[in-house]
Design an enzyme around this catalytic site. Structure first.
Site, PDB file in Angstrom:
ATOM      1  N   ARG A 102      -0.164  -1.739  -7.591  1.00 54.81           N
ATOM      2  CA  ARG A 102      -1.552  -2.556  -8.036  1.00 54.81           C
ATOM      3  C   ARG A 102      -1.481  -2.574  -9.466  1.00 54.81           C
ATOM      4  O   ARG A 102      -1.166  -1.479 -10.208  1.00 54.81           O
ATOM      5  CB  ARG A 102      -2.735  -1.962  -7.208  1.00 54.81           C
ATOM      6  N   LYS A 140      -6.151   3.159  -4.132  1.00 52.03           N
ATOM      7  CA  LYS A 140      -7.663   3.099  -3.657  1.00 52.03           C
ATOM      8  C   LYS A 140      -8.226   4.201  -2.917  1.00 52.03           C
ATOM      9  O   LYS A 140      -7.448   4.834  -2.056  1.00 52.03           O
ATOM     10  CB  LYS A 140      -7.867   1.685  -2.729  1.00 52.03           C
ATOM     11  N   HIS A 169      -0.375  -9.427  -8.133  1.00 52.50           N
ATOM     12  CA  HIS A 169      -0.299  -8.830  -6.779  1.00 52.50           C
ATOM     13  C   HIS A 169       0.786  -9.535  -5.901  1.00 52.50           C
ATOM     14  O   HIS A 169       1.187  -9.069  -4.879  1.00 52.50           O
ATOM     15  CB  HIS A 169      -1.681  -9.194  -5.961  1.00 52.50           C
ATOM     16  N   ARG A 181       3.626  -7.270  -5.893  1.00 55.45           N
ATOM     17  CA  ARG A 181       3.371  -6.320  -5.030  1.00 55.45           C
ATOM     18  C   ARG A 181       3.798  -6.701  -3.340  1.00 55.45           C
ATOM     19  O   ARG A 181       4.235  -6.107  -2.684  1.00 55.45           O
ATOM     20  CB  ARG A 181       1.716  -5.818  -5.142  1.00 55.45           C
ATOM     21  N   HIS A 186      -1.447   2.182   1.703  1.00 56.83           N
ATOM     22  CA  HIS A 186      -2.443   1.587   2.594  1.00 56.83           C
ATOM     23  C   HIS A 186      -2.800   2.811   3.590  1.00 56.83           C
ATOM     24  O   HIS A 186      -2.056   3.381   3.974  1.00 56.83           O
ATOM     25  CB  HIS A 186      -1.600   0.578   3.525  1.00 56.83           C
ATOM     26  N   TYR A 198       2.816  -7.713   6.591  1.00 61.84           N
ATOM     27  CA  TYR A 198       4.348  -8.105   5.854  1.00 61.84           C
ATOM     28  C   TYR A 198       5.075  -8.631   7.044  1.00 61.84           C
ATOM     29  O   TYR A 198       6.111  -8.957   7.057  1.00 61.84           O
ATOM     30  CB  TYR A 198       4.526  -7.180   5.121  1.00 61.84           C
TER      31      TYR A 198
END
Length: 312
Positions: free
Chosen positions: A155, A186, A255, A258, A281, A290
Site C-alpha cells: 500500500r 492496516k 493502488h 498493488r 489481508h 482477485y
C-alpha cells in the site's frame, strides 16, 4: 417556446424544491438531481393516474422495479429514492400525508466494482521505463517506487512508512541481507514481504543516491529533494508522471499497482492463501476479489480462442 410532453408539476413539488433550496441550502447540482427525480415521479403518477398525496408503498415499489428493469442503475435509483423520500417527509411535516410510502424502499445493491489492474506487459513496461536525460535521483527513486508497489504489493502508506533500517520507532524497514521488507499494515499488523531480484536491484541503485540528499537524521527509505520523508501525494504525482511518459493506456495510481501485483501473482500461482499473506489481508474474502479478476482474464482468453465462443 417549444411545447413539451411533460405533465404539469404539482404545486407541492415546486414548493418542496424551493424549501430544499432555501432551508436545506442544497447545491445546484443536487437540486437538479432532485428536480429530475420528482419530475419522473410526476410522470409516473400521471401515466398511471395515481394521486401522489395518496401514493401507496406497493405502487412506489412497482415503479422502482419497473425503472430497474428498464436499465436505471442502482446508484441512480438510490439518488431518486432519496429525493422521493425527502419529499414525503416534508409533506408529512406539512400534514399533507399520513405516512411516508417511500420510507421502507431501498434501491437494489450495486455490484462492487472490481479493482483495476494493468496488464502484465504494461506493468513490465512501466517498471522498465527509462526517461531520456532525466535526473538520475528521480529516476532511481521512481523505479524503486514501482518495484515496491508492483513487485511487493505494498500500500502507498506502507511504502512511505519504510525506513532504511529497523528501530523501535520504525513503522517498516528494509532487510537487505534477508531480501525482505518488514511492513506495518492496516490494523497495526506486521508482515514480512520478500524482495524480488528487480526490487533488490532498484534498492541497490537507490541507496547510494539517497545518501546524497537525505538529512543526517532522516531514517526514511524514500526521501525528496529536501532530504525529508517522501509523502503519499508525492508518490502519486511521480507515478502519474512516469506512467504518462511511459505511454500507459490509463491513469495509473499506487493502488492499481498493488491490484496488478495480486492479480498477476494469482494468475501464475493460483495460491489464494499466499496472496492473502503477501497483501496483508486479515480476511481471505478481501483477497477473493482477485479470483474474479483472474476469471475475467480466463473468459477473455476463452472468447478469443475457443471455437465454440467465436461468432459466426
Amino acid at each position: 417556446m417549444p411545447a413539451t410532453n411533460l405533465p404539469p408539476r404539482p404545486e407541492f413539488l415546486t414548493a418542496y424544491l424551493a424549501w430544499c433550496q432555501v432551508q436545506r441550502r442544497l447545491a445546484g447540482r443536487t437540486l437538479t438531481i432532485y428536480s429530475e427525480a420528482l419530475q419522473r415521479l410526476a410522470q409516473l403518477a400521471e401515466r398511471d393516474q395515481v394521486e401522489l398525496l395518496s401514493l401507496s408503498t406497493q405502487q412506489a415499489r412497482r415503479w422502482v422495479a419497473e425503472l430497474h428493469r428498464g436499465g436505471l442503475a442502482p446508484r441512480s435509483l438510490a439518488l431518486m429514492l432519496s429525493a422521493w423520500r425527502g419529499l414525503y417527509r416534508w409533506l408529512g411535516s406539512e400534514q399533507r400525508v399520513a405516512f411516508n410510502p417511500i420510507e421502507g424502499l431501498r434501491a437494489p445493491k450495486a455490484g462492487k466494482p472490481l479493482p483495476k489492474a494493468l496488464s502484465v506487459d504494461d506493468s513490465v513496461q512501466l517498471a522498465e521505463f527509462k526517461s531520456e536525460g532525466g535526473d538520475p535521483i528521480n529516476e532511481a527513486r521512481d523505479r524503486l517506487i514501482v518495484e515496491l508497489l508492483y513487485g511487493c504489493g505494498l500500500r502507498v502508506a506502507e511504502l512511505v512508512g519504510l525506513d532504511v533500517q529497523g528501530s523501535a520507532a520504525a513503522a517498516g524497514w528494509v532487510e537487505l541481507g534477508n531480501a525482505e521488507l518488514q511492513v506495518l499494515g492496516k490494523g497495526s499488523k506486521r508482515r514480512s514481504v520478500p524482495l524480488g531480484r528487480a526490487a533488490l536491484e532498484a534498492l541497490e541503485q537507490w541507496l547510494p543516491l539517497r545518501q546524497r540528499i537525505a538529512k543526517a537524521d532522516e531514517p526514511a527509505l524514500l526521501v525528496g529533494p529536501r532530504g525529508a520523508r517522501f509523502q503519499a501525494g508525492q508518490v502519486r504525482l511521480r507515478l502519474k508522471a512516469r506512467a504518462l511518459a511511459a505511454g500507459m493506456p490509463s491513469h495509473v495510481h499506487p493502488h492499481m499497482l498493488r491490484h496488478s501485483f495480486a492479480s498477476h501473482l494469482l494468475q501464475s500461482s493460483g495460491d489464494l492463501r499466499a496472496v492473502q499473506e503477501l497483501l496483508g489481508h486479515a480476511n481471505i474474502a478481501t483477497t477473493q476479489v482477485y479470483t474474479k479478476l483472474d476469471f475475467q482474464h480466463l473468459a477473455k482468453v476463452y472468447d478469443a480462442a475457443h471455437p465454440r465462443a467465436k461468432k459466426k
